[in-house]
Design a protein around this motif. Structure first.
Motif, PDB file in Angstrom:
ATOM      1  N   LEU A 168      22.323  -8.244  -4.956  1.00 51.30           N
ATOM      2  CA  LEU A 168      22.404  -7.741  -3.590  1.00 51.30           C
ATOM      3  C   LEU A 168      20.991  -7.615  -3.045  1.00 51.30           C
ATOM      4  N   LEU A 169      20.786  -8.083  -1.820  1.00 52.22           N
ATOM      5  CA  LEU A 169      19.495  -7.943  -1.156  1.00 52.22           C
ATOM      6  C   LEU A 169      19.688  -7.058   0.059  1.00 52.22           C
ATOM      7  N   PHE A 170      19.116  -5.867   0.010  1.00 55.90           N
ATOM      8  CA  PHE A 170      19.222  -4.914   1.118  1.00 55.90           C
ATOM      9  C   PHE A 170      18.075  -5.154   2.095  1.00 55.90           C
ATOM     10  N   GLU A 171      18.424  -5.194   3.386  1.00 56.87           N
ATOM     11  CA  GLU A 171      17.464  -5.537   4.433  1.00 56.87           C
ATOM     12  C   GLU A 171      17.509  -4.459   5.514  1.00 56.87           C
ATOM     13  N   ASP A 172      16.512  -3.608   5.564  1.00 56.78           N
ATOM     14  CA  ASP A 172      16.488  -2.539   6.556  1.00 56.78           C
ATOM     15  C   ASP A 172      16.447  -3.135   7.959  1.00 56.78           C
ATOM     16  N   LYS A 173      17.366  -2.709   8.805  1.00 60.77           N
ATOM     17  CA  LYS A 173      17.497  -3.304  10.135  1.00 60.77           C
ATOM     18  C   LYS A 173      16.289  -3.032  11.021  1.00 60.77           C
ATOM     19  N   VAL A 174      15.701  -1.846  10.897  1.00 61.46           N
ATOM     20  CA  VAL A 174      14.512  -1.528  11.695  1.00 61.46           C
ATOM     21  C   VAL A 174      13.317  -2.361  11.233  1.00 61.46           C
ATOM     22  N   LEU A 175      13.287  -2.675   9.934  1.00 66.37           N
ATOM     23  CA  LEU A 175      12.167  -3.440   9.378  1.00 66.37           C
ATOM     24  C   LEU A 175      12.122  -4.865   9.910  1.00 66.37           C
ATOM     25  N   ASP A 200       6.085  -7.616  -9.013  1.00 62.97           N
ATOM     26  CA  ASP A 200       7.255  -7.084  -8.312  1.00 62.97           C
ATOM     27  C   ASP A 200       6.928  -5.871  -7.458  1.00 62.97           C
ATOM     28  N   VAL A 201       5.850  -5.157  -7.796  1.00 56.97           N
ATOM     29  CA  VAL A 201       5.546  -3.886  -7.135  1.00 56.97           C
ATOM     30  C   VAL A 201       4.328  -4.052  -6.234  1.00 56.97           C
ATOM     31  N   ALA A 202       4.500  -3.758  -4.943  1.00 54.20           N
ATOM     32  CA  ALA A 202       3.367  -3.725  -4.021  1.00 54.20           C
ATOM     33  C   ALA A 202       2.681  -2.365  -4.145  1.00 54.20           C
ATOM     34  N   ARG A 203       1.363  -2.406  -4.317  1.00 55.85           N
ATOM     35  CA  ARG A 203       0.564  -1.186  -4.454  1.00 55.85           C
ATOM     36  C   ARG A 203      -0.370  -1.080  -3.255  1.00 55.85           C
ATOM     37  N   VAL A 204      -0.199  -0.021  -2.466  1.00 56.99           N
ATOM     38  CA  VAL A 204      -0.989   0.189  -1.250  1.00 56.99           C
ATOM     39  C   VAL A 204      -1.992   1.301  -1.522  1.00 56.99           C
ATOM     40  N   TRP A 205      -3.263   1.028  -1.240  1.00 61.79           N
ATOM     41  CA  TRP A 205      -4.303   1.974  -1.614  1.00 61.79           C
ATOM     42  C   TRP A 205      -5.434   1.970  -0.581  1.00 61.79           C
ATOM     43  N   VAL A 206      -6.242   3.008  -0.649  1.00 65.21           N
ATOM     44  CA  VAL A 206      -7.410   3.119   0.201  1.00 65.21           C
ATOM     45  C   VAL A 206      -8.642   3.297  -0.690  1.00 65.21           C
ATOM     46  N   ASP A 207      -9.659   2.493  -0.465  1.00 68.94           N
ATOM     47  CA  ASP A 207     -10.950   2.554  -1.176  1.00 68.94           C
ATOM     48  C   ASP A 207     -10.862   2.080  -2.629  1.00 68.94           C
ATOM     49  N   ASP A 208     -10.071   2.783  -3.463  1.00 71.86           N
ATOM     50  CA  ASP A 208     -10.058   2.487  -4.890  1.00 71.86           C
ATOM     51  C   ASP A 208      -8.619   2.538  -5.406  1.00 71.86           C
ATOM     52  N   PRO A 209      -8.051   1.435  -5.872  1.00 74.42           N
ATOM     53  CA  PRO A 209      -6.668   1.456  -6.346  1.00 74.42           C
ATOM     54  C   PRO A 209      -6.459   2.296  -7.597  1.00 74.42           C
ATOM     55  N   GLU A 210      -7.548   2.686  -8.243  1.00 77.10           N
ATOM     56  CA  GLU A 210      -7.433   3.480  -9.467  1.00 77.10           C
ATOM     57  C   GLU A 210      -7.492   4.979  -9.211  1.00 77.10           C
ATOM     58  N   GLN A 211      -7.656   5.385  -7.952  1.00 77.31           N
ATOM     59  CA  GLN A 211      -7.826   6.794  -7.641  1.00 77.31           C
ATOM     60  C   GLN A 211      -6.874   7.221  -6.533  1.00 77.31           C
ATOM     61  N   CYS A 212      -6.141   8.305  -6.758  1.00 78.36           N
ATOM     62  CA  CYS A 212      -5.308   8.887  -5.707  1.00 78.36           C
ATOM     63  C   CYS A 212      -4.879  10.281  -6.147  1.00 78.36           C
ATOM     64  N   ASP A 213      -4.432  11.079  -5.176  1.00 73.44           N
ATOM     65  CA  ASP A 213      -3.952  12.429  -5.463  1.00 73.44           C
ATOM     66  C   ASP A 213      -2.455  12.457  -5.764  1.00 73.44           C
ATOM     67  N   CYS A 214      -1.722  11.473  -5.227  1.00 70.03           N
ATOM     68  CA  CYS A 214      -0.278  11.448  -5.397  1.00 70.03           C
ATOM     69  C   CYS A 214       0.210  10.018  -5.236  1.00 70.03           C
ATOM     70  N   VAL A 215       1.283   9.693  -5.927  1.00 71.68           N
ATOM     71  CA  VAL A 215       1.932   8.393  -5.791  1.00 71.68           C
ATOM     72  C   VAL A 215       3.241   8.595  -5.030  1.00 71.68           C
ATOM     73  N   LEU A 216       3.412   7.818  -3.969  1.00 72.00           N
ATOM     74  CA  LEU A 216       4.631   7.843  -3.174  1.00 72.00           C
ATOM     75  C   LEU A 216       5.370   6.537  -3.413  1.00 72.00           C
ATOM     76  N   VAL A 217       6.563   6.614  -3.999  1.00 74.73           N
ATOM     77  CA  VAL A 217       7.358   5.427  -4.319  1.00 74.73           C
ATOM     78  C   VAL A 217       8.522   5.341  -3.337  1.00 74.73           C
ATOM     79  N   VAL A 218       8.650   4.196  -2.671  1.00 77.17           N
ATOM     80  CA  VAL A 218       9.717   4.022  -1.692  1.00 77.17           C
ATOM     81  C   VAL A 218      10.297   2.619  -1.815  1.00 77.17           C
ATOM     82  N   PRO A 219      11.553   2.421  -1.426  1.00 77.65           N
ATOM     83  CA  PRO A 219      12.079   1.060  -1.309  1.00 77.65           C
ATOM     84  C   PRO A 219      11.503   0.386  -0.072  1.00 77.65           C
ATOM     85  N   GLY A 220      11.721  -0.932   0.030  1.00 73.86           N
ATOM     86  CA  GLY A 220      11.067  -1.702   1.076  1.00 73.86           C
ATOM     87  C   GLY A 220      11.349  -1.242   2.484  1.00 73.86           C
ATOM     88  N   GLY A 221      12.550  -0.728   2.732  1.00 73.55           N
ATOM     89  CA  GLY A 221      12.895  -0.301   4.076  1.00 73.55           C
ATOM     90  C   GLY A 221      12.060   0.852   4.590  1.00 73.55           C
TER      91      GLY A 221
END
Length: 337
Positions: A168-175, A200-221
Motif C-alpha cells: 500500500l502506498l499512502f499519499e497525503d492529499k495536501v502534500l 529509505d530514511v530521509a534525515r533533515v538537519w541543520v549545520d551538523d547531521p550528527e548533532q541535535c537536541d531531539c529527533v522528530l520522526v514522521v511519515p511522509g505526509g
C-alpha cells in the motif's frame, strides 16, 4: 523549479508503464480527460488505453481483479479514489493478496500496489479524510509505504513492485501540491540526506547531521509540516530538532533511525492517525526496547484526537494533529517542562 509531488507521481507512473508492457493501472475515473480525482493519472490512458483502465465503483472488485493479475504473473497498480474506501477492499488485501505470497506451498510473487490518497485538512468530511495506515500495520506479507517530498516515487513504486510483496502506498492529499526536495537542500536553513541500508530514511538537519537536541520522526505526509516545526523550534526556542522521514512504514526500518536516536536520546513520533495500534506506537515500542539505555526521556507520541473528523475547517483543526501539538511535544521532551 522542482516538480510538485503530484507531478513526480505522474511521471513515475509514465516511466513504469513505458518500461513494463505487463503493468496495468486500474481505478475509478482514471482515464483522460479527467485523469483521476487528484490528477495523478493525467495523460496515462491516452498513451496506454489498453492498460490504464477506469473501473466500476467497487473497491473490492478493483483490488480483486488487480490481485488476480498479480497472481497470474502480471503487475498491477490500483488507485483508490480516497483512502477511506480501501476499507471496502480489506478482505482482498488481508485474505487474498498478502497471503497469496505464501499459502500455495511455494513462494509466489504478488506484484501489486494499492495507492491511497490519504488524510484531512481539505474539508472533505468524516468519510473522505481519514488516515487508515494503522489498520494495515502488522499484516504478514504486506508492505506499507508513504509518499514524501524526499523520496522519488519511481524508485518507491518500482521497489514495491519488484519486492514481490503486495504493498500500500499512502499519499497525503495536501502534500500533492508541495514541491519535491532535491540535491540535499530543503531551504536556506535545512539540508537533508538519505540514510539507512536502502536509503529509505530521509534525515533533515541543520549545520551538523550528527548533532541535535531531539529527533522528530514522521511519515511522509507530515514531512513539510515537521520541517516547519523544526524551523520554529530553532528560531524561537533555540532547540535543534532533526527530522527523520522513512519511506517504508512497515516492516519498520528501525535500524535507519537508531543512530540519530542514540545520539539525541530524545524522540517524538507524530502522525495524523488516531491513537491506538498505530505505526507510531509500534515504532516507539521498538525504539524503547532497543535503545532504552540511551534514552533521556520516554518516547513521546503525537496523534489526532479520538473523534470523527468534521467537515468544517475550524472544527477539523480541533481534531487533526496540528503543528502546535508537535512543537509542544518536542519542547516538553527537551526541556522537561
Amino acid at each position: 523549479m522542482a516538480e510538485r509531488v503530484v507531478e513526480n507521481l505522474n511521471q513515475a507512473l509514465h516511466a513504469l508503464l513505458a518500461d513494463d508492457p505487463g503493468l496495468y493501472l486500474l481505478g475509478e475515473d482514471l482515464v483522460d480527460p479527467y485523469g483521476g480525482a487528484f490528477k495523478v493519472t493525467r495523460g496515462l490512458s491516452s498513451r496506454w488505453p489498453d492498460r490504464v483502465l477506469s473501473t466500476p465503483l467497487s473497491e473490492g472488485g478493483i483490488v480483486g481483479v488487480a490481485g488476480g493479475l498479480a497472481l497470474a504473473g502480471q503487475r498491477a497498480i490500483v488507485e483508490i479514489m480516497f483512502s477511506d474506501f480501501v476499507a471496502m477492499a480489506f478482505d482482498q488485501i488481508l485474505n487474498f493478496a498478502s497471503k497469496s505470497t505464501a499459502m500455495y506451498g511455494r513462494p509466489v510473487p504478488m506484484r501489486l500496489v494499492v495507492r491511497c490518497p490519504t488524510g484531512g485538512n481539505r474539508g472533505y468530511g468524516p468519510t473522505h479524510s481519514q488516515s487508515l495506515q494503522k489498520h494495515f500495520v502488522g499484516i504478514p506479507g504486506l508492505t506499507l509505504c508513504e509518499v514524501s517530498p524526499f523520496h522519488d516515487n519511481r524508485a518507491v513504486l518500482a521497489g514495491l513492485l519488484d519486492s514481490g510483496r503486495p504493498g500500500l502506498l499512502f499519499e497525503d492529499k495536501v502534500l500533492y501540491t508541495n514541491r519535491m526536495y532535491a540535491d540535499g537542500v530543503v531551504d536556506e536553513l535545512f539540508r537533508y540526506d538519505l540514510v539507512g541500508a536502502d536509503g529509505d530514511v530521509a534525515r533533515v538537519w541543520v549545520d551538523d547531521p550528527e548533532q541535535c537536541d531531539c529527533v522528530l520522526v514522521v511519515p511522509g505526509g507530515l514531512a513539510v509540516r515537521a520541517v516547519a516545526v523544526a524551523r520554529e523550534l530553532l528560531l524561537r526556542d533555540d532547540i535543534v530538532c532533526q527530522v527523520l522521514v522513512p519511506s517504508r512504514l512497515w516492516p519498520l526500518d528501525v535500524d535507519g533511525l537508531l543512530p540519530a536516536v542514540t545520539r539525541a536520546g530524545r524522540v517524538v513520533v507524530a502522525e495524523e492517525s488516531t491513537a491506538g495500534g498505530t505505526w507510531g506506537a509500534e515504532l516507539a515500542q521498538a525504539v524503547h526496547t532497543r535503545r532504552w539505555g540511551a534514552l533521556r526521556a520516554p518516547v513521546r507520541l503525537v496523534h489526532s484526537a479520538d473523534q470523527v473528523i468534521p467537515t468544517a475547517a475550524h472544527l477539523e483543526r480541533t481534531v487533526l494533529v496540528q503543528d502546535a501539538d508537535i512543537h509542544r511535544a518536542v519542547k516538553e521532551v527537551v526541556t522537561g517542562a
